[in-house]
Design an enzyme around this catalytic site. Structure first.
Site, PDB file in Angstrom:
ATOM      1  N   GLY A   1      34.351  -1.208 -24.241  1.00 51.68           N
ATOM      2  CA  GLY A   1      35.112  -2.397 -24.622  1.00 51.68           C
ATOM      3  C   GLY A   1      35.706  -3.121 -23.425  1.00 51.68           C
ATOM      4  O   GLY A   1      35.694  -4.348 -23.354  1.00 51.68           O
ATOM      5  N   CYS A   2      36.206  -2.359 -22.470  1.00 55.53           N
ATOM      6  CA  CYS A   2      36.839  -2.955 -21.288  1.00 55.53           C
ATOM      7  C   CYS A   2      35.800  -3.614 -20.390  1.00 55.53           C
ATOM      8  O   CYS A   2      36.060  -4.654 -19.790  1.00 55.53           O
ATOM      9  CB  CYS A   2      37.634  -1.897 -20.531  1.00 55.53           C
ATOM     10  N   THR A   3      34.630  -3.012 -20.312  1.00 53.60           N
ATOM     11  CA  THR A   3      33.543  -3.607 -19.536  1.00 53.60           C
ATOM     12  C   THR A   3      33.104  -4.918 -20.179  1.00 53.60           C
ATOM     13  O   THR A   3      32.939  -5.937 -19.496  1.00 53.60           O
ATOM     14  CB  THR A   3      32.371  -2.627 -19.396  1.00 53.60           C
TER      15      THR A   3
ATOM     16  N   ALA B   1      35.764  -7.578 -19.475  1.00 57.54           N
ATOM     17  CA  ALA B   1      35.697  -8.027 -18.079  1.00 57.54           C
ATOM     18  C   ALA B   1      34.481  -8.926 -17.861  1.00 57.54           C
ATOM     19  O   ALA B   1      34.575  -9.944 -17.170  1.00 57.54           O
ATOM     20  CB  ALA B   1      35.638  -6.824 -17.139  1.00 57.54           C
TER      21      ALA B   1
END
Length: 155
Positions: A44-46, A49
């Protein structure tokens, strides 16, 4: 500790990023988006970003800076930034100063266990350092476009 609040000027802080020190003074003069995320190199964070990376030129076109923040180390941020070709700074908030300031640390369920972590959140600050809008507990798909629309309304 004073918390950031909508309609109020940001409280004082200093934080190290992959592109130098960040403070309310360094944010003045143009809008800023501060987005808090749980952990480098997670799905999710990738994706989040990458979405900010892919729209970064649009944010710059609206004279807005983008800054990502998590509790990861500078080394982790440098690797993540390089791997994902991020052109905006990532702040290492390993002591949770900014997390506390923006009240983003929450108890979350992860694989059936309660864990303390960052609730995915985004904050829009105007050119005078005033917090205008916040998104908390958000989902990644479509979020960056929603933030960009808000930025364009104040630009």
């Amino acid at each position: 500790m004073t918390h950031a609040a909508i309609g109020k000027t940001l409280p004082q802080f200093k934080a190290q990023s992959t592109q130098g020190e960040i403070s309310p003074a360094t944010l003045l003069g143009r809008p800023a988006v501060l987005y808090f995320y749980p952990k480098d190199n997670t799905p999710g964070c990738t994706a989040e970003a990458q979405d900010f990376r892919d729209k970064h030129a649009d944010f710059l076109g609206a004279k807005c800076q983008v800054i990502g923040i998590s509790r990861d180390s500078m080394k982790s941020h440098e690797n993540f930034s390089e791997k994902q070709s991020l052109s905006f700074p990532l702040v290492s908030d390993d002591d949770e100063t900014l997390c506390q300031l923006f009240n983003v640390i929450k108890m979350k369920n992860m694989y059936g266990k309660q864990v303390r972590g960052i609730e995915r959140s985004t904050f829009l600050i105007d050119a005078h350092g005033v917090l205008l809008q916040e998104w908390r507990g958000l989902r990644v798909p479509g979020h960056v476009n929603e933030v960009l629309q808000a930025v364009r309304q104040i630009a």
